[in-house]
Design a protein around this motif. Structure first.
Motif, mmCIF file in Angstrom:
data_model
loop_
_atom_site.group_PDB
_atom_site.id
_atom_site.type_symbol
_atom_site.label_atom_id
_atom_site.label_comp_id
_atom_site.label_asym_id
_atom_site.label_seq_id
_atom_site.Cartn_x
_atom_site.Cartn_y
_atom_site.Cartn_z
ATOM 1 N N ASP A 1 -5.480 5.566 1.211
ATOM 2 C CA ASP A 1 -5.993 6.876 1.653
ATOM 3 C C ASP A 1 -6.409 7.747 0.483
ATOM 4 O O ASP A 1 -6.233 8.970 0.512
ATOM 5 C CB ASP A 1 -4.939 7.637 2.482
ATOM 6 C CG ASP A 1 -4.522 6.885 3.729
ATOM 7 O OD1 ASP A 1 -5.229 5.936 4.106
ATOM 8 O OD2 ASP A 1 -3.495 7.239 4.316
ATOM 9 N N GLU B 1 -12.320 2.158 3.325
ATOM 10 C CA GLU B 1 -11.693 2.055 4.646
ATOM 11 C C GLU B 1 -12.638 2.611 5.703
ATOM 12 O O GLU B 1 -13.466 3.474 5.408
ATOM 13 C CB GLU B 1 -10.443 2.926 4.728
ATOM 14 C CG GLU B 1 -9.336 2.629 3.780
ATOM 15 C CD GLU B 1 -8.113 3.500 4.078
ATOM 16 O OE1 GLU B 1 -7.029 2.929 4.101
ATOM 17 O OE2 GLU B 1 -8.247 4.714 4.282
ATOM 18 N N GLU C 1 0.849 -1.191 0.000
ATOM 19 C CA GLU C 1 0.000 0.000 0.000
ATOM 20 C C GLU C 1 0.889 1.246 0.000
ATOM 21 O O GLU C 1 1.764 1.395 0.849
ATOM 22 C CB GLU C 1 -0.913 0.020 1.243
ATOM 23 C CG GLU C 1 -1.852 -1.174 1.307
ATOM 24 C CD GLU C 1 -2.923 -1.026 2.391
ATOM 25 O OE1 GLU C 1 -2.928 -0.024 3.131
ATOM 26 O OE2 GLU C 1 -3.767 -1.945 2.494
HETATM 27 MG MG MG Z 1 -5.485 3.329 4.475
#
Ligand code: MG
Ligand code: C2E
Ligand code: MG
Ligand code: MG
Length: 289
Positions: A177, A233, A146
């Protein structure tokens, strides 16, 4: 009185700065020691496929418990480690341990590791990954890395070549994100991403706020159009999950609603527990009973 007050406040401000400065210096020294001593640990949080309600992978998250100060959140110690130039040691530890743990899990469940922008320069990521996979016998597609938007923007050329070399090995690459960083969309198609993790700030209000839900649905559509696996998320409630399932094309979910991050010893049990549950939202999918 006003003058005196101002002065007092000013003094307080400087005292606070001193405390912050000394606190940071202490944390830095202790973090260096903890990293060298191998005192960090990992917790794992599952990602579930939204329609089958099965665990597809777990994200490895670093933890540091300071001997006197207690748990220090990664939002505090990861930036410190980056600043100190020791983040790559942490990444190496996380990759090795996460891959070793994952090779113990049943089925095809994968593991995801967070990589810092600094690692593109400070670490031979492909070499580290090759070594960890060879040692554990884990197949490359079960490992996911990630990276955040900020990380790839800081090191665009390097990020591109490193990510391409990882991708060529069959490693999955997730953009983490999404929506909080730089958000120039050009690199989205230029870099070899397999997955888009939409930041939890896009999830927070979707059960109450139609505009928030519509925004999430549109971000998800962007990901689907680019043929990425789309993940949300920070799913904390059943209402959020329900809204998502009904109105967005999101494929995978992660969040406290399913599980908090847990230590490795609890993961096998958690996976079988989650996999034995059928989603209450999908009554037709049950095989029997
Ligand atoms: Mg994240
Ligand atoms: P991230 O990679 O986006 O990881 C997800 C964070 O969201 C984790 O916080 C997780 O505990 C938290 N989370 C998961 N579900 C929920 C939820 O339903 N609600 C809320 N409010 N939060 C949820 P954590 O473990 O504190 O990590 C924070 C960040 O620190 C991570 O964000 C990641 O950017 C960084 N980090 C953690 N471990 C590592 C690591 O090993 N290496 C690097 N480079 N960064 C790491
Ligand atoms: Mg992450
Ligand atoms: Mg996040």
């Amino acid at each position: 009185a006003a003058k005196g007050e101002g002065k007092g406040r000013c003094q307080l401000f400087h005292q606070q700065m001193d405390i912050d400065y000394h606190y940071r210096q202490r944390l830095k020294a202790d973090l260096r020691e903890a990293v060298a001593a191998g005192a960090l640990s990992l917790v794992f949080q599952p990602l579930l496929d939204i329609s089958s309600h099965r665990v597809v992978s777990c994200e490895a998250l670093a933890r540091w418990t300071h001997p006197e100060l207690g748990p220090i959140p990664p939002a505090t110690f990861i930036p410190l480690a980056e600043e100190m130039g020791i983040i790559s040691e942490i990444t190496a530890f996380v990759v090795r341990s996460a891959v070793a743990e994952c090779s113990q899990w049943a089925g095809e469940i994968g593991v995801a590791v967070n990589v810092s922008g600094r690692d593109f320069r400070g670490l031979d990521l492909p070499g580290l990954v090759d070594e960890a996979l060879a040692e554990s016998g884990l197949s490359a597609p079960r490992l996911e890395l990630e990276v955040t938007e900020t990380a790839v923007i800081e090191e665009t050329a390097l990020a591109q070549s490193v990510l391409e070399s990882l991708s060529a090995r069959g490693i999955s690459i997730a953009l983490d994100d999404f929506g909080t960083g730089y958000s120039s969309l050009s690199y989205l198609s230029a870099l070899p991403f397999n997955k888009l993790k939409i930041d939890r700030s896009f999830v927070q209000d979707i059960a109450e706020d139609e505009r928030a839900l519509s925004l999430l649905a549109n971000v998800a559509r962007l990901g689907r159009d680019l043929e990425l696996t789309v993940v949300a998320e920070g799913v904390e409630t059943e209402d959020q999950l329900h809204a998502m399932l009904k109105h967005t094309g999101i494929q995978q979910v992660q969040g406290y609603f399913f599980s908090r991050p847990l230590p490795a010893r609890d993961i096998a049990e958690l996976i079988s527990h989650l996999n034995s549950q059928t989603s209450p939202l999908l009554p037709a999918k049950r095989k029997h009973g």
